[in-house]
Design a protein around this motif. Sequence first.
Motif, PDB file in Angstrom:
ATOM      1  N   LEU A   2       0.762  -1.085  -0.015  1.00 15.08           N
ATOM      2  CA  LEU A   2       0.149  -0.047  -0.089  1.00 15.08           C
ATOM      3  C   LEU A   2       0.796   1.430  -0.079  1.00 15.08           C
ATOM      4  N   ALA A   3       2.087   1.302   0.760  1.00 13.47           N
ATOM      5  CA  ALA A   3       2.806   2.542   0.703  1.00 13.47           C
ATOM      6  C   ALA A   3       3.536   2.800  -0.519  1.00 13.47           C
ATOM      7  N   LEU A   4       3.888   1.601  -1.380  1.00 12.62           N
ATOM      8  CA  LEU A   4       4.322   1.939  -2.714  1.00 12.62           C
ATOM      9  C   LEU A   4       3.339   2.454  -3.630  1.00 12.62           C
ATOM     10  N   GLU A  13       0.183  -0.801  10.892  1.00 13.57           N
ATOM     11  CA  GLU A  13      -1.069   0.066  11.477  1.00 13.57           C
ATOM     12  C   GLU A  13      -2.099  -0.669  10.528  1.00 13.57           C
ATOM     13  N   HIS A  14      -3.230  -0.663  11.070  1.00 15.79           N
ATOM     14  CA  HIS A  14      -4.260  -1.200  10.323  1.00 15.79           C
ATOM     15  C   HIS A  14      -4.904  -0.361   9.404  1.00 15.79           C
ATOM     16  N   THR A  15      -5.333  -0.655   8.287  1.00 15.91           N
ATOM     17  CA  THR A  15      -6.309   0.244   7.209  1.00 15.91           C
ATOM     18  C   THR A  15      -7.079  -0.796   6.390  1.00 15.91           C
ATOM     19  N   PHE A  16      -8.296  -0.217   6.158  1.00 13.95           N
ATOM     20  CA  PHE A  16      -9.299  -1.044   5.541  1.00 13.95           C
ATOM     21  C   PHE A  16      -8.923  -1.427   4.168  1.00 13.95           C
ATOM     22  N   ALA A  35       0.263  -4.330  16.309  1.00 18.12           N
ATOM     23  CA  ALA A  35       0.116  -5.304  15.821  1.00 18.12           C
ATOM     24  C   ALA A  35      -0.262  -5.184  14.212  1.00 18.12           C
ATOM     25  N   ALA A  36       0.349  -5.846  13.173  1.00 28.16           N
ATOM     26  CA  ALA A  36       0.301  -5.705  11.974  1.00 28.16           C
ATOM     27  C   ALA A  36      -1.167  -6.408  11.650  1.00 28.16           C
ATOM     28  N   PRO A  37      -2.091  -5.924  10.608  1.00 28.49           N
ATOM     29  CA  PRO A  37      -3.081  -6.661  10.333  1.00 28.49           C
ATOM     30  C   PRO A  37      -2.957  -7.957   9.731  1.00 28.49           C
ATOM     31  N   THR A  38      -3.796  -8.720   9.685  1.00 26.12           N
ATOM     32  CA  THR A  38      -3.497 -10.120   9.017  1.00 26.12           C
ATOM     33  C   THR A  38      -4.314 -10.305   7.741  1.00 26.12           C
TER      34      THR A  38
END
Length: 658
Positions: free
Chosen positions: A212-214, A474-477, A610-613
């Motif tokens: 997502l960052a890329l 960090e969580h994001t939808f 915690a990272a989203p899974t």
Amino acid sequence: MFGTALSQLRYGMSILLNRRIRPQDLERIARDLVATLGEFGAPGADSALLPGQAAGIDPEVRRTVTRRSLRATARTAARHTAYYRRLFGDLGLDPDALDPDDGTWARVPVTPKHALRGLPGAFVSTAARPALMALTTGTSGTPTAVWYSRAELDTTLALSTISAVLGMGLRPHHTLAYAGCSRATLPLLNAEESTTRVGASFVQFGTLEPALALDRLAAPLGLPGKAPQITHLSTAASYLAALVHRAEHDGWRPADFGLESIGVGGEVLSRPLRERAEAVFGARVATSYLMTETLPSGGTPCAQGHLHHTTEFGHLEVLDPRTWEPTPPGGTGVVVHTPYVPYRECTLLLRYATGDLVRLPAAAPDCELAHLPATSEILGRWSGPLSAAVTTRDLLDLVEAEPEVPLPARYALTERPDGGAELHLLVRALPARALRARLEERIAAAGLPLTGLVLYDDRTALPPTAPLRADLREHTFETAPSPPGAGTVGAVGATGSGAGDGDGAGVSVALAGTALGVRAPAAAGGAPTATGTAPAPAGAGLAPAGTVPASAGTAPASAGTGTASAGGVPAPAGTATPPVRTVPTPAATGPASAGAAPTSAGTAPMSAGAAPTSAGTAPTPAGTVPAPARTAPAPAGAMASSDGAAAVVSVDDEGSRS
């Protein structure tokens, strides 16, 4: 311009006389620097004389200012903080008699990190007005709390603005993305305020899934008066490693981005990672050294690779962490720092042991910053003799050059029963004979005292590794998993092994590229596709050969890298070649235990998260951080390095921290 000259004069008198700094004087200097940019397009030739710009000073004047600043800082701490009032009273120390040149300054005991962590209020001045509590990330243990007053924040922001213009080269048409933990209050505040005060634009990413960052870095901005895409990125070394891993895997190219500069702080940045990042993004990668506890003091790299420490904001010592005696030239020691009053007035620290390891030059430097105290770049964290014999930088320079090692690298350093040091390393697939041969050859060439090398393709079998800033996902939808049969952009595979993806989770990520209208990267050997979708490179979605994919519904391995120092002294260089040992993936290997990873190491402020899974996987329980296996505790006063603030000025760690 008369007003600016008056502000500079008042600022200079405050430094010479150790009087309280007027934040508005620094703010005036910063505003006029920005105005100069607007009128002339570049700072003036005298900008090197501005605060924090490492201008040369007469050695005798420097000694006088250092003595006066240390005495004023000690006097204020002894009068107004509970910790130092008792310490000076018990030892009978007179702050006005201390002198670094005659050895009396060394009578002040080193302040261990655990003392600040255990009772932060004991270091807060009763004469200050606390306004903001800045927490470090806690990658080396319990987060450290440091209080700042409003005046300190204003001073720091003004200095950050000057650094953003002169150090990072920010201009009004630029846009900076901050890819750091959103809970890191102080670096986030510094980054946003200094960027927007220059007139540039600011975007907060947080520590998103790298894919997502890329996508966001490549997205067109379409803003009036701004560059077409994001031009500057500020992040930690381990998160940059995750971005590089994903970008290389998905076929991103420099032409896909508009980046001009990447600032890295908070963790050790290896030479191979710097080179790979510059190749992928087509941007210059720079680092420097700042810490939450000692801000605004810090270090700046020179062209010859030294780290030069400013003398304007604090006093640097490099000491042996076992004896607290000065480290000789060419030796390795721990950074011990005293931030000066009047730059700091709330949390006051004397001879603060950061835990950051550096090496002193064997001979006097002759570089462009030779007038400032010099050390090596940050080597890693002190956690025992093994951490100094085989440093984090040694290991990252060794393994991050290898494409067969997933980034960020997951490894552990343990002590063998015979006293030797053994490196445990996660690789893409076994048996990896060619990789082993290259690593063994490079270990011998570098003279690293390693007597064992064990490779793994299953992260659950790897000894506990240290947490990294990249683990604070960090969580994001936007990271919602794809429905069955739907296409994904650069998916690694929903059932990939722990070694297959850079974060060790093997998650399948669906991007919102179509909605953004972003051009996705080309698949290997192919042209980019329109509207944000692209075929995955050949073989994507398959677990690497020799690995056992995680079963559906299992939790991904937790992230973290570093050295699990055992505290023993490794065998000297020239010991026998590491034995050929390989740990294959056991059949039906189970998932990594939640949160299993932490030894000390890493650097800089970011709170845990915690990272989203992916769909069907169980999230890691919050706060699960088991103690490291087979690691020796650091001696009192030699706690792991500080989580340095990776603000715009620095870009960390906590370069350690940078």
